[in-house]
Design an enzyme around this catalytic site. Structure first.
Site, PDB file in Angstrom:
ATOM      1  N   SER A  39       0.881  -1.241  -0.023  1.00 49.73           N
ATOM      2  CA  SER A  39       0.008  -0.020   0.018  1.00 49.73           C
ATOM      3  C   SER A  39       0.608   1.294  -0.005  1.00 49.73           C
ATOM      4  O   SER A  39       1.979   1.302   0.375  1.00 49.73           O
ATOM      5  CB  SER A  39      -0.916  -0.106   1.262  1.00 49.73           C
ATOM      6  OG  SER A  39      -1.265   1.416   1.375  1.00 49.73           O
ATOM      7  N   GLU A  69       0.159   3.808   1.830  1.00 48.55           N
ATOM      8  CA  GLU A  69       0.505   3.997   3.369  1.00 48.55           C
ATOM      9  C   GLU A  69       1.861   3.958   3.887  1.00 48.55           C
ATOM     10  O   GLU A  69       1.889   4.268   4.925  1.00 48.55           O
ATOM     11  CB  GLU A  69      -0.772   3.484   4.189  1.00 48.55           C
ATOM     12  CG  GLU A  69      -2.306   4.129   3.814  1.00 48.55           C
ATOM     13  CD  GLU A  69      -2.257   5.567   4.560  1.00 48.55           C
ATOM     14  OE1 GLU A  69      -1.711   5.742   5.369  1.00 48.55           O
ATOM     15  OE2 GLU A  69      -2.942   6.242   3.420  1.00 48.55           O
ATOM     16  N   TYR A 121      -1.578   0.355  10.536  1.00 47.63           N
ATOM     17  CA  TYR A 121      -1.889  -0.225   9.188  1.00 47.63           C
ATOM     18  C   TYR A 121      -0.725  -0.180   8.320  1.00 47.63           C
ATOM     19  O   TYR A 121      -0.337  -1.399   7.515  1.00 47.63           O
ATOM     20  CB  TYR A 121      -3.135   0.610   8.632  1.00 47.63           C
ATOM     21  CG  TYR A 121      -3.364   0.175   6.913  1.00 47.63           C
ATOM     22  CD1 TYR A 121      -3.940  -0.917   6.844  1.00 47.63           C
ATOM     23  CD2 TYR A 121      -2.860   1.089   5.862  1.00 47.63           C
ATOM     24  CE1 TYR A 121      -4.197  -1.224   5.555  1.00 47.63           C
ATOM     25  CE2 TYR A 121      -2.989   0.557   4.703  1.00 47.63           C
ATOM     26  CZ  TYR A 121      -3.743  -0.585   4.571  1.00 47.63           C
ATOM     27  OH  TYR A 121      -3.873  -0.977   2.967  1.00 47.63           O
TER      28      TYR A 121
END
Lengths: 336, 278
Positions: A122, A124, A145
């Site tokens: 991801s 992120e 996360y």
């Protein structure tokens, strides 16, 4: 006929990928959890995919599913994907997102080591980066996360050194009408359906100035598949290369409504529909994320087909239709 | 000290595949507690640098050995490899597999486990229940099935896959075979060896495998190999009577001269390193 196993098949990416793989004549297996989740996105292909029960936290269930599917390609798309939730249950997030991949890779190495593994990494993972994010940009995750995804990404890399074809596809935000309703884009387009129906309550949003690189999920799953067809495996960044703010997204949504309902939204301003709720501001907010998808473009020959305005239109249209709101433009389409 | 299981891995132009295969094979050591896993790559001086790939891996994998020689066919490579593996490593088990990624190393632990349970010949079989062949064209399927039936008939065997190159063999059984008189070229070596093993009293187990898609490069099965194969089948048929029940020469009886041997110094340094760590 190639066999593919998809974890998280009932989600946005899983359902698009399953449809794409069926087009390519794959035999598709998917893992779903036993508790009732939504199977809405699989409705069109329900009789062509085989669903197996499993949970990324439960090794035995994964092993049984793996045996039944005996896959050539394994796509790990399941996960705890909502960043704010990862602060509420960080350990569970790590267990599912990192531990889940660890369990799958162990099964692969032990049982069928030529299975090609796709890990959904991801954007992120990057945290706050100035400028474009590339495959070799340093990861500085700012949430549990992000950390769980970095750990999983590194895990895939370490198994690669052991001869397993494991790829981390670093996909930037990809949206669609099938996006989870808790995600900001879908939250806005769902609210837009309400506004069109005459609802006057303001939508509460967090940071309106957060910028993301948004693309269409249906395009991105094609990159996933391409990553597993390369002669040598490596990680790829997938994105559009441009970023837009949440405010821009919401403004475009309003513009979309204005176009569809002549007169009704002419003087609509963003402030009339959206308000800032400080409780929704994120700790560890990432301000701007932008991909440099050069490698994917050159080596995978991958290009996004749906641009930002088209993506917004697609999502607004779908949410209006889901709420039974016919717009003048869709009426005229129906008549023609 | 654990007994050794040595994989004899003949290669010709398999550099790309070796890069993936070798780490994958040694990763399986974690699932094999009964044996120490060694790999002897028998490279026929591949022009694509297969040898160099192995050299580069040798610092990472202490039990990786290489042996080079002139290109004289698959059978000759197997013979050389098996002979030297037995002589220098004294393994309890000798394993053979293809280097082209069609044999999944994940099965190694199961094959070795079966050997520990009393089987002396374990075959990774493409033609028993539960097995899968993914990559063959119609022509190759026909070829493989015909070849198989011929060997089965000529050798009087009850084995489903007589031409699979994925095998684990106990050395004591291997030593009862006369390697020198086996076919030197090509793929018929595998079936000829199988016949001798069975005639000499092998306890056979076939494990179903998924026969995968070739990693890189092209298959080297040639028309000449197929022609030789037919000749060999005839030979198997006639030899069958002569060999049955007879004790044959041990494998080590003769030695060829031209082999460049790389493993001896490496072995010594390994065993020294072992002692230090213990």
């Amino acid at each position: 006929m190639k066999r593919a196993l998809i974890t998280g098949i009932s989600g946005q990416d899983g359902s698009y990928l399953a449809e794409y793989l069926l087009q390519l004549d794959y035999q598709v297996f998917g893992i779903v959890r036993r508790e009732p989740g939504t199977m809405r996105w699989l409705e069109g292909i329900r009789d062509r995919v085989e669903l197996l029960y499993g949970d990324l936290r439960d090794t035995q269930s994964l092993e049984v599913a793996f045996y039944k599917a005996w896959p050539d390609e394994l796509y790990n798309l399941a996960g705890q994907v909502f960043v704010p939730t990862s602060w509420e249950c960080p350990a569970e997030t790590l267990d599912i997102n990192t531990g889940g991949l660890a369990r799958l890779l162990l099964i692969v190495e032990r049982r069928k080591s030529d299975t090609r593994v796709y890990q959904a990494s991801s954007s992120e993972m990057y945290g706050n980066v100035d400028g474009f994010c590339r495959e070799n940009t340093r990861f500085q995750p700012t949430s549990p996360y992000g950390i769980s995804k970095v750990a999983a990404h590194k895990l895939a890399e370490s198994y690669r050194a052991r001869g397993i074809y494991a790829v981390g596809g670093i996909l930037f935000n990809h949206e669609s009408p099938r996006r989870g309703p808790e995600m900001v884009t879908r939250k806005i387009t769902r609210a837009a359906a309400g506004w069109a129906a005459g609802d006057k309550t303001k939508l509460k949003l967090g940071n309106l100035e957060a910028r993301r690189d948004w693309g269409f999920a249906g395009d991105y799953v094609k990159a996933m598949h391409a990553m597993l067809q390369q002669p040598t495996c490596k990680d790829y960044v997938v994105g559009t290369g441009e970023s837009h703010s949440v405010a821009e997204f919401a403004t475009l949504v309003l513009a979309e409504l204005r176009e569809r309902f002549h007169g009704r939204f002419t003087n609509a301003k963003l402030e009339d529909f959206v308000e800032l709720d400080p409780r929704l501001l994120r700790t560890g907010e990432i301000h701007d994320l932008r991909a440099d998808p050069t490698l994917a473009r050159t080596e995978l020959n991958w290009k996004p087909k749906v641009d930002f305005p088209a993506l917004v239109r697609l999502m607004v249209e779908a949410d209006l239709a889901a709420n039974g709101i016919l717009t003048p433009s869709s009426l005229s389409l129906g008549a023609s | 000290m654990k007994p050794i299981a040595c994989i004899v891995l003949p290669t010709y132009n398999e550099a790309e595949n070796l890069r993936v295969l070798l780490p994958r094979v040694f990763a399986q050591q974690e699932w094999i507690s009964s044996h120490e896993l060694h790999v002897l790559v028998v490279d026929d001086n591949s022009p694509d640098g297969s040898g160099q790939v192995v050299e580069n891996f040798r610092s990472r994998f202490p039990f990786l050995h290489i042996m080079r020689g002139r290109k004289k066919g698959l059978g000759e490579a197997y013979k050389r490899g098996i002979r030297h593996a037995i002589k220098l490593l004294n393994p309890e088990l000798v394993l053979t597999m293809d280097a082209d990624l069609q044999h999944d190393p994940a099965l190694l632990s199961h094959m070795i486990e079966a050997c520990s349970q009393g089987y002396s010949l374990v075959i990774g079989s493409r033609y028993v229940d539960g097995a899968q062949v993914l990559s063959f064209s119609g022509w190759r399927v026909l070829l493989s099935h015909t070849g198989n039936s011929l060997v089965r008939w000529a050798g009087g065997l009850k084995i489903q896959d007589c031409t699979s190159g994925y095998r684990a063999i106990r050395s004591d059984l291997l030593l009862t075979c006369d390697l020198e008189h086996l076919s030197t070229r090509g793929y018929s070596f595998l079936s000829a060896l199988l016949c001798q093993l069975v005639w000499n009293g092998a306890r056979v187990l076939e494990i179903p495998i998924t026969f995968g898609v070739r990693g890189h490069g092209k298959s080297k099965l040639s028309v000449r190999d197929q022609a030789e194969f037919l000749g060999r089948v005839a030979r198997i048929f006639f030899l069958r009577k002569r060999y049955r029940g007879a004790l044959v020469n041990p494998a080590m009886s003769t030695e060829t001269g031209e082999v460049i041997l790389n493993i001896t110094p490496n072995l010594q340094s390994n065993s020294a390193g072992e002692k230090k760590t213990q």
